[in-house]
Design a protein around this motif. Structure first.
Motif, mmCIF file in Angstrom:
data_model
loop_
_atom_site.group_PDB
_atom_site.id
_atom_site.type_symbol
_atom_site.label_atom_id
_atom_site.label_comp_id
_atom_site.label_asym_id
_atom_site.label_seq_id
_atom_site.Cartn_x
_atom_site.Cartn_y
_atom_site.Cartn_z
ATOM 1 N N CYS A 93 -8.243 7.043 -4.834
ATOM 2 C CA CYS A 93 -7.294 5.921 -4.843
ATOM 3 C C CYS A 93 -6.237 6.095 -3.766
ATOM 4 O O CYS A 93 -5.921 5.160 -3.025
ATOM 5 N N LYS A 94 -5.684 7.306 -3.678
ATOM 6 C CA LYS A 94 -4.627 7.557 -2.702
ATOM 7 C C LYS A 94 -5.125 7.452 -1.270
ATOM 8 O O LYS A 94 -4.528 6.764 -0.438
ATOM 9 N N LEU A 95 -6.204 8.154 -0.984
ATOM 10 C CA LEU A 95 -6.651 8.276 0.405
ATOM 11 C C LEU A 95 -7.365 7.024 0.907
ATOM 12 O O LEU A 95 -7.166 6.607 2.039
ATOM 13 N N PHE A 97 0.978 4.132 -2.791
ATOM 14 C CA PHE A 97 0.673 5.508 -2.382
ATOM 15 C C PHE A 97 1.758 6.482 -2.829
ATOM 16 O O PHE A 97 1.469 7.584 -3.294
ATOM 17 N N SER A 98 3.008 6.057 -2.706
ATOM 18 C CA SER A 98 4.122 6.971 -2.994
ATOM 19 C C SER A 98 4.602 6.866 -4.433
ATOM 20 O O SER A 98 5.451 7.654 -4.855
ATOM 21 N N GLY A 154 0.813 -1.208 0.000
ATOM 22 C CA GLY A 154 0.000 0.000 0.000
ATOM 23 C C GLY A 154 0.848 1.259 0.000
ATOM 24 O O GLY A 154 0.526 2.240 -0.682
ATOM 25 N N THR A 155 1.937 1.242 0.766
ATOM 26 C CA THR A 155 2.825 2.405 0.832
ATOM 27 C C THR A 155 3.501 2.658 -0.509
ATOM 28 O O THR A 155 3.636 3.810 -0.950
ATOM 29 N N THR A 212 -9.321 -2.020 -1.718
ATOM 30 C CA THR A 212 -8.045 -2.029 -2.445
ATOM 31 C C THR A 212 -8.178 -2.651 -3.835
ATOM 32 O O THR A 212 -7.583 -2.157 -4.795
ATOM 33 N N TRP A 256 -4.873 3.383 -0.608
ATOM 34 C CA TRP A 256 -3.458 3.243 -0.275
ATOM 35 C C TRP A 256 -3.018 4.018 0.948
ATOM 36 O O TRP A 256 -1.843 3.995 1.308
ATOM 37 N N PHE A 257 -3.934 4.713 1.588
ATOM 38 C CA PHE A 257 -3.607 5.349 2.869
ATOM 39 C C PHE A 257 -4.465 4.781 3.987
ATOM 40 O O PHE A 257 -3.944 4.264 4.980
#
Length: 294
Positions: free
Chosen positions: A60-62, A37-38, A33-34, A109, A65-66
């Motif tokens: 998607c990010k929040l 996210f990055s 996930g990290t 996810t 993956w966050f």
């Protein structure tokens, strides 16, 4: 007080938790996930950069993956120091919460991975493909955790990890899809559509409240009213609100206006959630599959 002290005394740092099957899966979920996210920070693709501010990308990010890896990290830390013992005894059904969150994270996810792959991958978008791969790996890791809990550990659950709680989570998830697409519709110049927004928000808040109260068993036991009966009333309100939104949104967004993709997304998921709420209401009315009317 003595019981609380004794339970807290049982809490201790246990590194062996990290090398258990669930611990390894948690580490993989957090890492995958990290990375997803990055991953966008290294992208030089103009299409990706120009679309990175869209609500799809933010969602998607929040959410994928966050939120999911962050919750997994909190669960891992709590289990690492054995704080799940006092939580399970005095506050909540911890195994049900952990498995339920894994089920919800699987849904989030995997859907986010599909969504991201659909909107942001292309033949030359190497970084986007890397993010997509790790996004799917994150979803698969959550799926394996659910299967491990349900099949290998035979965890039954009391709310989140069984159908009634998961169904509420599914309704909240569909609501999030609607909220994600709404900003891109660019069509809130009519009072009726503002009322549609209210019709989407209220059921979402009801569902979150129901989930939180059911998770916190001490809070549920201290309520001065029957929660299951209140849930039944809430579901009736939610169905009425979604019937209103389904009719009004469809009429005002498609009458004499282009059928933009995001408006169509809102319409489709409005009807999906309406069906989910109706099924929830019927199951609750007749006490099917563990749904209770009270």
């Amino acid at each position: 007080m003595d019981a609380i002290k004794q339970t807290l005394f049982e809490a201790a740092f246990t590194p062996s938790t990290l090398i258990s099957p669930r611990g390894i899966l948690h580490i993989l979920e957090i890492v995958f996930g990290t990375i997803a996210f990055s991953g966008y920070t290294g992208s030089l693709n103009s299409y990706w950069v120009s679309n990175s501010t869209y609500s799809y990308w933010i969602y998607c990010k929040l959410v994928g993956w966050f939120f999911c890896p962050f919750v997994t990290l909190i669960i891992t830390i709590i289990e690492l120091v054995k704080l799940d013992i006092p939580l399970n005894k005095f506050c909540m059904d911890w195994p049900d919460f952990a498995t339920g969150m894994a089920m919800t994270s699987t849904l989030m996810t995997l859907s986010v991975a599909i969504m991201y792959a659909n909107f942001y991958t292309c033949a030359t978008c190497i970084n986007a493909w890397v993010v997509t791969i790790f996004a799917f790996l994150c979803g698969v890791a959550y799926l394996v955790e659910v299967l491990w809990d349900k099949i290998c550990k035979k965890k039954k659950g009391s709310y989140l990890a069984v159908l009634p709680g998961f169904w509420k989570g599914l309704e909240a998830f569909v609501s999030c899809i609607i909220f994600m697409a709404l900003p891109l519709t660019a069509y809130f110049d009519h009072g009726w559509l503002i009322m549609c927004l209210i019709a989407y928000i209220l059921p979402f808040l009801f569902i979150l409240l129901i989930i939180v109260v059911n998770i916190l068993k001490k809070l549920k036991q201290s309520l001065p009213f029957n929660l299951d009966r209140a849930v039944f009333i809430f579901l009736i309100i939610c169905v009425v609100l979604y019937v209103f939104a389904a009719i009004v949104w469809s009429i005002y967004t498609f009458r004499g206006h282009p059928r933009y993709e995001c408006r169509l997304v809102v319409t489709i998921f409005t009807y999906i959630n309406l069906i989910l709420f109706i099924v929830d209401l019927v199951f609750t009315l007749f006490g099917i599959c563990g749904f209770k009317r009270g």
